[in-house]
Design a protein around this motif. Sequence first.
Motif, PDB file in Angstrom:
ATOM      1  N   VAL B 177      13.487  15.323  16.604  1.00 49.44           N
ATOM      2  CA  VAL B 177      14.213  15.630  16.644  1.00 49.44           C
ATOM      3  C   VAL B 177      14.943  14.705  16.183  1.00 49.44           C
ATOM      4  N   LEU B 178      14.566  13.204  15.544  1.00 49.53           N
ATOM      5  CA  LEU B 178      15.605  13.071  14.848  1.00 49.53           C
ATOM      6  C   LEU B 178      15.476  13.587  13.511  1.00 49.53           C
ATOM      7  N   MET B 179      14.355  14.212  12.835  1.00 46.55           N
ATOM      8  CA  MET B 179      14.922  14.798  11.578  1.00 46.55           C
ATOM      9  C   MET B 179      15.427  16.037  11.785  1.00 46.55           C
ATOM     10  N   GLY B 180      14.960  16.479  12.547  1.00 53.57           N
ATOM     11  CA  GLY B 180      16.372  18.198  13.305  1.00 53.57           C
ATOM     12  C   GLY B 180      17.507  17.443  13.329  1.00 53.57           C
ATOM     13  N   ARG B 181      17.658  17.047  13.713  1.00 54.70           N
ATOM     14  CA  ARG B 181      19.072  16.278  13.834  1.00 54.70           C
ATOM     15  C   ARG B 181      20.089  15.855  12.294  1.00 54.70           C
ATOM     16  N   PHE B 182      19.683  15.189  11.922  1.00 56.95           N
ATOM     17  CA  PHE B 182      19.111  13.894  10.999  1.00 56.95           C
ATOM     18  C   PHE B 182      19.677  15.216  10.270  1.00 56.95           C
ATOM     19  N   LEU B 183      18.916  16.243   9.879  1.00 58.70           N
ATOM     20  CA  LEU B 183      18.966  17.510   8.729  1.00 58.70           C
ATOM     21  C   LEU B 183      20.292  18.129   8.811  1.00 58.70           C
ATOM     22  N   GLY B 184      21.177  18.365   9.891  1.00 55.26           N
ATOM     23  CA  GLY B 184      21.873  18.849  10.931  1.00 55.26           C
ATOM     24  C   GLY B 184      21.321  20.490  10.858  1.00 55.26           C
ATOM     25  N   GLY B 185      20.154  20.398  11.798  1.00 54.49           N
ATOM     26  CA  GLY B 185      20.287  21.804  11.536  1.00 54.49           C
ATOM     27  C   GLY B 185      20.300  22.576  10.908  1.00 54.49           C
ATOM     28  N   GLY B 186      20.545  22.560   9.798  1.00 53.28           N
ATOM     29  CA  GLY B 186      20.842  23.350   8.208  1.00 53.28           C
ATOM     30  C   GLY B 186      19.052  23.783   7.891  1.00 53.28           C
ATOM     31  N   PRO B 187      19.124  24.424   6.709  1.00 58.63           N
ATOM     32  CA  PRO B 187      18.122  25.000   6.547  1.00 58.63           C
ATOM     33  C   PRO B 187      17.115  24.067   5.384  1.00 58.63           C
ATOM     34  N   GLY B 188      16.052  24.309   5.048  1.00 55.93           N
ATOM     35  CA  GLY B 188      15.461  23.267   4.575  1.00 55.93           C
ATOM     36  C   GLY B 188      14.244  23.064   4.746  1.00 55.93           C
ATOM     37  N   GLN B 189      12.915  22.217   4.077  1.00 55.47           N
ATOM     38  CA  GLN B 189      12.155  22.039   4.215  1.00 55.47           C
ATOM     39  C   GLN B 189      11.812  20.750   4.639  1.00 55.47           C
ATOM     40  N   VAL B 190      10.479  21.058   5.048  1.00 62.05           N
ATOM     41  CA  VAL B 190       9.977  18.729   5.791  1.00 62.05           C
ATOM     42  C   VAL B 190       9.081  19.330   5.230  1.00 62.05           C
ATOM     43  N   MET B 191       8.106  18.159   4.445  1.00 63.61           N
ATOM     44  CA  MET B 191       6.851  17.840   4.159  1.00 63.61           C
ATOM     45  C   MET B 191       6.251  16.707   5.995  1.00 63.61           C
ATOM     46  N   VAL B 192       4.931  17.105   5.887  1.00 61.95           N
ATOM     47  CA  VAL B 192       4.165  16.621   6.483  1.00 61.95           C
ATOM     48  C   VAL B 192       3.195  15.933   6.159  1.00 61.95           C
ATOM     49  N   ILE B 193       2.854  14.217   5.917  1.00 68.30           N
ATOM     50  CA  ILE B 193       1.462  13.718   5.291  1.00 68.30           C
ATOM     51  C   ILE B 193       1.286  12.620   6.713  1.00 68.30           C
TER      52      ILE B 193
END
Lengths: 359, 359
Positions: B177-193
């Motif tokens: 949720v934090l990631m999604g909301r902080f990104l504003g839901g807009g397009p983009g990629q997220v790395m997971v480590i």
Amino acid sequence: MRPTVNDIAREAGVSLATVDRVLNARPGVREKTIKAVNDAISRLGYVRDLSAANLARSRTYRMAVVLPDTESQFVQTLADTFQDAGHLVATARIDLSLHRFPPEDPHALAALLLDLPARGYAGVALMAPETPVLRDAVRSLRARGLPVVALVSDLPNTGRDHFIGTDNRAAGRTAGVLMGRFLGGGPGQVMVIGSSLLARDMIERRRGFDEVMLRDFPGVSVLQSLETHGSGRTLRQVVTEMLANAPDVRGIYAMGDGHRALTQAIQELGLSGKLTVICHELTPHTRKALEAGEITAVIAQNPGHLARSTLRVLRAKVDNLPLDEGQEQIRIEVLLRENLPPTPSDAPDSATEATSTAA
Amino acid sequence: MRPTVNDIAREAGVSLATVDRVLNARPGVREKTIKAVNDAISRLGYVRDLSAANLARSRTYRMAVVLPDTESQFVQTLADTFQDAGHLVATARIDLSLHRFPPEDPHALAALLLDLPARGYAGVALMAPETPVLRDAVRSLRARGLPVVALVSDLPNTGRDHFIGTDNRAAGRTAGVLMGRFLGGGPGQVMVIGSSLLARDMIERRRGFDEVMLRDFPGVSVLQSLETHGSGRTLRQVVTEMLANAPDVRGIYAMGDGHRALTQAIQELGLSGKLTVICHELTPHTRKALEAGEITAVIAQNPGHLARSTLRVLRAKVDNLPLDEGQEQIRIEVLLRENLPPTPSDAPDSATEATSTAA
DNA sequence: TCGGAAATGAGGTACGCACCTCAAAAATGC
DNA sequence: GCATTTTTGAGGTGCGTACCTCATTTCCGA
């Protein structure tokens, strides 16, 4: 084996009685002897066995927890938690009793407080707004040797012995970041609602909130605080009016209580899920609203932690013992729909330690 | 006054010895008598005085805490916390000892565990990935009557007596949720480590994260997990490469450790503050990175709570007492720069009960 | 109805400490 | 050096429970 008082006596070359006098700060011991005993204590690494000590004392301390008599669900939960913890008498020789006072009557509160010493109380935990009468009452209590602990809302100018609750300024800041980031930093207005703008916790939350909004999210304009005085009716009316006239409002920060009226107003206007709503305290209602998406985030402090910490601190203060500051810090919890703790509401509320009979 | 065993004896019309037999589940009492005693107990509301009981027992239980021997700051902090709590011997008749095992050698771990009963241990808290050998070892321990408590990462298929740690799936969701909301839901990629994709906690975090991202933020594409095996070198290399080639990466979710290498890589690429970075556990390093704005949010579990809860649970399990589930829940903490708790790093970590010698 | 087994009672000791009393020793003032 | 005060010692009791032993009672089946 752990060293005992007898070991100290032997090590220090004194009698048990003398060790006892030193340990319990009783009079009639020469400085030199005190030092000898303390040296032996540190040499042996003696640690008083509290179980045994408490057992031997077999004295219980009466503690008062004083809460405002509002219908706030949070306060109610807190009261319940203390009530349940009353069984703690068992293990910590604390006899806890709950007192409520009319929130709008500081004099009644003061009278209540000032009556406590006569009734045999040894310590007080208090959640109340700081008024002049209150200040005097607290000072008087402390002068009579009763430790006073502020609960949830601090009483910095009363000389209270301790504050138990979250850092409300930081809580406000946290609300601020979440609000700002959830809004994407873009333009828009944010409403701020508080029950009473006199209570210290409200003031600090507001301050923290503004701090962050001004610094990090200048694009968002924060409106003036609306004061509801705890009245759901007022809240609903004001919010409805406001929202109808201000189409730019994209977020609401509810610093205090009255969330029921708030979410109702939002629902009626068909704005559920369209606003970023941040409020305080996890109650049955905010939980439901969070799950339903009517509230975005809840900044909370855990009532269980508050209650347990209060008891530990009161006990320590009464006994003049040091505290484990780390353990007594009440954390600011950020609750989202996604990390709501499972409801323990209907789990049987066992005492801290239960009696076990044959399995 | 609280009722004592003597009161029960009188009330139940039996002797003290019988009450004792019932209370401590000793054999040689008729069902009928047991019932009579239990009735008296509930009628009087008797609660065993733990101070006295512990005093009379004067037996201490050896407990083992077994942690992986990684350089992870979190594990280190945890170890320190347990170490400090070792003084708890004082109040809870617990003799705690810390054991570390080479993280890549499940057989060494199993050997260590299997040796515990012979060495007089009465309970074990264990933080380790679930392997077949481990499963067998835990089963064997439990068969021999040693309660086993899983720490941080659950061991659901071993029959462990309890799990102490956050709900990692919920933690992953929260990160989502934090990631999604902080990104504003807009397009983009997220790395997971993640350090190791075998550890149960990693798997669950990833699952929770994906769950939310897919459902609520379909516009954001989450890349495959990168595995670093705890090597900072690998991490740094992979991240650098990845970031250089994928300009769309706007967020990073670091499920495990190795944050130092991560923030270094980000710094070197000049991306500090431009990415939304979410990771786990509050350590000196993540704290600093959070303050510097290199990390956006930290999902954490409090080591102090973990340690205290572990001790309480172990004790309860060994004594076959019920738990206060509410108190033993480890909350998921969301830490932002704005609600970082003041560093208590150098405050001495006293045990649950503090020792007082003369003031 | 009797014998053996099971159940129960009576009473004690110990845990480590708090708190009490009274006597003895040591320090102090003159 | 004496009387007086201050310090110390010796010893005891009790807190509520655990755990032990041994004697006695009750139960059950043959």
